[in-house]
Design a protein around this motif. Structure first.
Motif, PDB file in Angstrom:
ATOM      1  N   GLU A 190      35.512  42.581  35.919  1.00 26.77           N
ATOM      2  CA  GLU A 190      34.134  43.035  35.802  1.00 26.77           C
ATOM      3  C   GLU A 190      33.248  41.903  35.277  1.00 26.77           C
ATOM      4  O   GLU A 190      33.676  41.079  34.462  1.00 26.77           O
ATOM      5  CB  GLU A 190      34.044  44.242  34.869  1.00 26.77           C
ATOM      6  N   ILE A 191      32.022  41.881  35.750  1.00 27.77           N
ATOM      7  CA  ILE A 191      31.034  40.881  35.338  1.00 27.77           C
ATOM      8  C   ILE A 191      29.735  41.602  35.026  1.00 27.77           C
ATOM      9  O   ILE A 191      29.240  42.379  35.841  1.00 27.77           O
ATOM     10  CB  ILE A 191      30.798  39.831  36.442  1.00 27.77           C
ATOM     11  N   SER A 192      29.172  41.345  33.855  1.00 25.74           N
ATOM     12  CA  SER A 192      27.908  41.952  33.452  1.00 25.74           C
ATOM     13  C   SER A 192      26.938  40.840  33.080  1.00 25.74           C
ATOM     14  O   SER A 192      27.165  40.111  32.110  1.00 25.74           O
ATOM     15  CB  SER A 192      28.134  42.889  32.258  1.00 25.74           C
ATOM     16  N   VAL A 193      25.860  40.716  33.846  1.00 28.06           N
ATOM     17  CA  VAL A 193      24.897  39.636  33.655  1.00 28.06           C
ATOM     18  C   VAL A 193      23.648  40.182  32.974  1.00 28.06           C
ATOM     19  O   VAL A 193      23.075  41.186  33.401  1.00 28.06           O
ATOM     20  CB  VAL A 193      24.510  38.993  35.001  1.00 28.06           C
TER      21      VAL A 193
ATOM     22  N   TRP B  84      28.918  38.555  30.440  1.00 25.47           N
ATOM     23  CA  TRP B  84      30.318  38.822  30.100  1.00 25.47           C
ATOM     24  C   TRP B  84      31.111  38.797  31.403  1.00 25.47           C
ATOM     25  O   TRP B  84      30.748  39.488  32.366  1.00 25.47           O
ATOM     26  CB  TRP B  84      30.482  40.189  29.424  1.00 25.47           C
ATOM     27  N   VAL B  85      32.144  37.992  31.444  1.00 21.50           N
ATOM     28  CA  VAL B  85      32.980  37.909  32.630  1.00 21.50           C
ATOM     29  C   VAL B  85      34.431  38.102  32.226  1.00 21.50           C
ATOM     30  O   VAL B  85      34.949  37.396  31.356  1.00 21.50           O
ATOM     31  CB  VAL B  85      32.779  36.563  33.375  1.00 21.50           C
ATOM     32  N   GLN B  86      35.075  39.109  32.815  1.00 22.34           N
ATOM     33  CA  GLN B  86      36.485  39.323  32.498  1.00 22.34           C
ATOM     34  C   GLN B  86      37.333  38.209  33.103  1.00 22.34           C
ATOM     35  O   GLN B  86      36.978  37.579  34.113  1.00 22.34           O
ATOM     36  CB  GLN B  86      36.939  40.695  32.997  1.00 22.34           C
TER      37      GLN B  86
ATOM     38  N   ILE C 241      30.198  28.634  26.117  1.00 21.44           N
ATOM     39  CA  ILE C 241      30.801  29.920  25.768  1.00 21.44           C
ATOM     40  C   ILE C 241      30.302  30.348  24.401  1.00 21.44           C
ATOM     41  O   ILE C 241      30.293  29.551  23.458  1.00 21.44           O
ATOM     42  CB  ILE C 241      32.345  29.813  25.745  1.00 21.44           C
ATOM     43  N   VAL C 242      29.880  31.600  24.276  1.00 26.48           N
ATOM     44  CA  VAL C 242      29.344  32.078  23.000  1.00 26.48           C
ATOM     45  C   VAL C 242      30.204  33.167  22.362  1.00 26.48           C
ATOM     46  O   VAL C 242      30.026  33.482  21.181  1.00 26.48           O
ATOM     47  CB  VAL C 242      27.895  32.583  23.164  1.00 26.48           C
ATOM     48  N   ASP C 243      31.156  33.731  23.115  1.00 27.51           N
ATOM     49  CA  ASP C 243      32.036  34.751  22.542  1.00 27.51           C
ATOM     50  C   ASP C 243      33.226  34.916  23.479  1.00 27.51           C
ATOM     51  O   ASP C 243      33.209  34.426  24.625  1.00 27.51           O
ATOM     52  CB  ASP C 243      31.304  36.087  22.386  1.00 27.51           C
TER      53      ASP C 243
ATOM     54  N   LYS D 111      32.176  35.553  27.057  1.00 22.06           N
ATOM     55  CA  LYS D 111      30.731  35.685  27.114  1.00 22.06           C
ATOM     56  C   LYS D 111      30.171  34.294  27.325  1.00 22.06           C
ATOM     57  O   LYS D 111      30.320  33.413  26.468  1.00 22.06           O
ATOM     58  CB  LYS D 111      30.151  36.301  25.840  1.00 22.06           C
ATOM     59  N   VAL D 112      29.550  34.076  28.481  1.00 20.62           N
ATOM     60  CA  VAL D 112      29.093  32.741  28.845  1.00 20.62           C
ATOM     61  C   VAL D 112      27.588  32.639  28.669  1.00 20.62           C
ATOM     62  O   VAL D 112      26.852  33.623  28.828  1.00 20.62           O
ATOM     63  CB  VAL D 112      29.480  32.393  30.300  1.00 20.62           C
ATOM     64  N   SER D 113      27.146  31.449  28.322  1.00 24.82           N
ATOM     65  CA  SER D 113      25.718  31.149  28.250  1.00 24.82           C
ATOM     66  C   SER D 113      25.279  30.598  29.594  1.00 24.82           C
ATOM     67  O   SER D 113      25.842  29.606  30.084  1.00 24.82           O
ATOM     68  CB  SER D 113      25.461  30.127  27.139  1.00 24.82           C
ATOM     69  N   LEU D 114      24.312  31.250  30.203  1.00 23.37           N
ATOM     70  CA  LEU D 114      23.833  30.811  31.506  1.00 23.37           C
ATOM     71  C   LEU D 114      22.821  29.684  31.340  1.00 23.37           C
ATOM     72  O   LEU D 114      22.169  29.561  30.304  1.00 23.37           O
ATOM     73  CB  LEU D 114      23.210  31.984  32.263  1.00 23.37           C
ATOM     74  N   VAL D 115      22.713  28.846  32.355  1.00 19.61           N
ATOM     75  CA  VAL D 115      21.815  27.693  32.293  1.00 19.61           C
ATOM     76  C   VAL D 115      20.705  27.865  33.322  1.00 19.61           C
ATOM     77  O   VAL D 115      20.863  28.562  34.327  1.00 19.61           O
ATOM     78  CB  VAL D 115      22.586  26.378  32.541  1.00 19.61           C
TER      79      VAL D 115
END
Length: 583
Positions: A147-150, A158-160, A214-216, A255-259
């Motif tokens: 699952e991916i939640s943007v 959040w990306v599994q 990455i933040v989490d 949990k990724v930080s988008l650019v």
């Protein structure tokens, strides 16, 4: 003033405990070597049902050797056919969890029944360590955790861990055309493994590695606990962002930080043969590519096309062609780039193009985790017999040295092979070596990714030997003391652990090549979070306490210190942990 109490393990006690644990450790591995004769599927399945939140659903994600879909599930994510032969060791069970509790159950039951675990997110491990073991094992295949939640407003997602990079990029673009993520090119690579090893792509000079953004994270540890960044602590959070997550637990989500990416990016792919001065152009590239504006990324692939060596210059520029051309004319006129060589597009279209898909094909292809496009070689495929290696270059290679490289490619085994030269500089030079476990930062002008493909198992050894000869030839021209390597371009040639006990000193043979001085801190973290070395493979970080032989089964070891007590590790003259205390 707060008082502190320090307990140093006496040397005599270590020796005594060492003897007891050596015997226990030997017995464990002697037992595992004959596990096939005594292992009972039903007992393991009962254990999984008992420990899963949903006992009825757990049966739907378990594949034993007698299951009709066992082989198809096993082979689906295997990208390197070297590890899909009749002689390749197979798992006792494959678990494809659909929720976190099933991951926790698989860990607990594998421990109880003496099985090692292999953790697979995309199946791209170069040496097959995510799905192969020489001792009885279970594969935890995360493909259902995808699952991916943007959150476009927060600019995070959040990306599994079982989601692929292609799926992540697609879901980001669904929410915004001006957001992206600086990961790799191959769309079927799993997010779990890619990020945990560092993860680089065409925006590394602008934004650094995937792991730098990455933040989490969510992780299941050896005790089956669900941990986020706060509960795991900053040391473990540091370790899994470039240190290889499979040494520390099962990463289930990032949990990724988008650019921010511009509305228009520019792509070009320019090929030069030796007759078109390819060698001289590549030689000049070595001096300028790491100094380009950080919006400009130009990598070079050296390969053989029929009987001719070529250099392929592949670029993504974060901006329009009208801004790119003057920049190229000033910094790299030798390439002779023209406007006709360039194509403007948006970011997600560049992702699709870099992945090897044809213009006009549906973006939905990025969602296909069974896609054969590999994003490295034109018309290449992910599913093939393959061997890879990596190097780092600190000084330009002399122009005459390229002749020796070409000589290797003109050999029979070099027909389907490549060297990809990946430029550094920019953001990569601004991040310190110790910021994450990935240490190859300032001072490196580019990275080399070597690879060779072939078509049948019987030809494996001679192609592997060919790549080793090329790698040996490159020794004078690459980093030294140590010769750097990259954990995501995994290479067992640089050193391996034993099947049983491995000392920190022995593991440092390969560990220093991947992580340099960060290897010491990774050992500290491993000791704190997995002292019994449950999460282990041929290149996993070894724990210090196991190194001192005080990592025995819990029933035979002294009680663990209270959770608020922090283990402190002193260092020997080489900088390696040598004793343990609690404070």
């Amino acid at each position: 003033m707060k008082s502190s109490c320090t307990f140093i393990i006496p040397f005599a006690f270590i020796l005594l405990l060492s003897y007891d644990c050596w015997v226990t450790f030997a017995n464990i591995h002697a037992t595992s070597s004959v596990l096939d004769d005594h292992y009972d599927d039903n007992l393991f399945l009962d254990c999984l049902s008992m420990h899963s939140d949903n006992a009825s659903s757990i049966s739907e994600v378990i594949y034993t050797k007698s299951h009709s879909s066992y082989s198809s599930v096993l082979n689906f994510s295997i990208q390197n056919l070297r590890f899909s032969t009749p002689n390749t060791p197979k798992p006792q069970v494959i678990v494809t969890p659909s929720d976190v509790s099933q991951v926790q159950a698989a860990i607990k039951c594998s421990q109880k029944h003496g099985l090692e675990v292999r953790i697979r997110s995309g199946g791209h491990d170069f040496e097959g360590l995510s799905f192969v073991s020489e001792v009885p094992f279970v594969i935890i295949d995360l493909l259902n955790l995808s699952e991916i939640s943007v959150d476009a407003e927060e600019q995070t997602a959040w990306v599994q861990a079982g989601a692929t990079l292609g799926q992540l990029y697609y879901r980001i673009a669904e929410k915004s055309k001006n957001l992206g993520f600086p990961g790799g090119l191959c769309p079927t690579v799993g997010a779990g493994g890619h990020i945990s090893g560092g993860g680089y792509g065409v925006m590394l000079r602008k934004f650094g590695l995937a792991a730098d953004n990455i933040v989490d994270a969510h992780l299941i540890d050896a005790k089956g606990r669900f941990l986020d960044r706060k509960s795991m602590g900053e040391d473990l959070f540091w370790a899994i962002r470039g240190g290889g997550g499979a040494s520390f637990g099962v990463i289930v989500a990032w949990k990724v930080s988008l650019v921010t990416v511009p509305s228009t990016v520019t792509r070009f792919l320019v090929t030069r043969s030796l007759d078109q001065n390819a060698t001289e152009i590549v030689h000049k590239w070595q001096y300028v590519a790491h100094k380009f504006h950080e919006d400009l990324f130009i990598e070079v692939t050296l390969s053989r096309v029929n009987s001719m060596m070529v250099a392929i210059f592949s670029s993504v520029f974060l901006g329009g062609v009208d801004r790119l051309l003057p920049m190229m004319q000033e910094s790299f006129p030798e390439l002779g780039l023209t406007k006709e060589d360039c194509t403007e597009m948006n970011w997600i279209e560049s992702v699709q193009n870099l992945a090897g898909f044809e213009k006009g094909q549906s973006l939905d292809l990025l969602l296909d985790r069974d896609s054969q496009s590999n994003g490295v070689v034109v018309n290449g495929t992910t599913k093939a017999f393959f061997k890879g290696k990596a190097d780092y270059v600190k000084e330009p290679i002399p122009v005459n040295a390229f002749e020796g490289i070409y000589d290797k490619f003109y050999e029979e085994e070099g027909q389907i092979a490549f060297m990809v030269l990946v430029p550094y500089g920019g953001k990569m030079s601004e991040i310190s070596e110790s910021e994450t476990p990935y240490p190859h930062r300032a001072g490196n002008i580019y990275q080399i990714f070597y690879g060779v493909f072939w078509g049948e198992d019987g030809a494996s050894q001679r192609h592997i030997d060919w790549l080793r000869r090329l790698y040996s030839y490159m020794t004078p021209y690459v980093s030294k003391n140590p010769r750097g390597a990259y954990i995501n371009n995994r290479d067992l040639d640089v050193g391996t652990n034993n099947q049983g006990y491995t000392s920190v000193e022995q593991a440092s043979v390969w560990g220093n090549k991947y992580f340099k001085n960060n290897f010491k801190r990774l050992v500290h973290v491993k000791t704190m979070v997995d002292p019994h070395d449950f999460f282990r493979n041929e290149q996993s970080i070894p724990p210090l306490i196991d190194n001192l032989r005080i990592s025995c089964p819990e029933s035979t070891c002294s009680p663990s210190p209270p959770s608020e007590i922090t283990p402190l590790l002193t260092e020997d003259s080489n900088g390696f942990p040598s004793s343990c205390s609690f404070q």
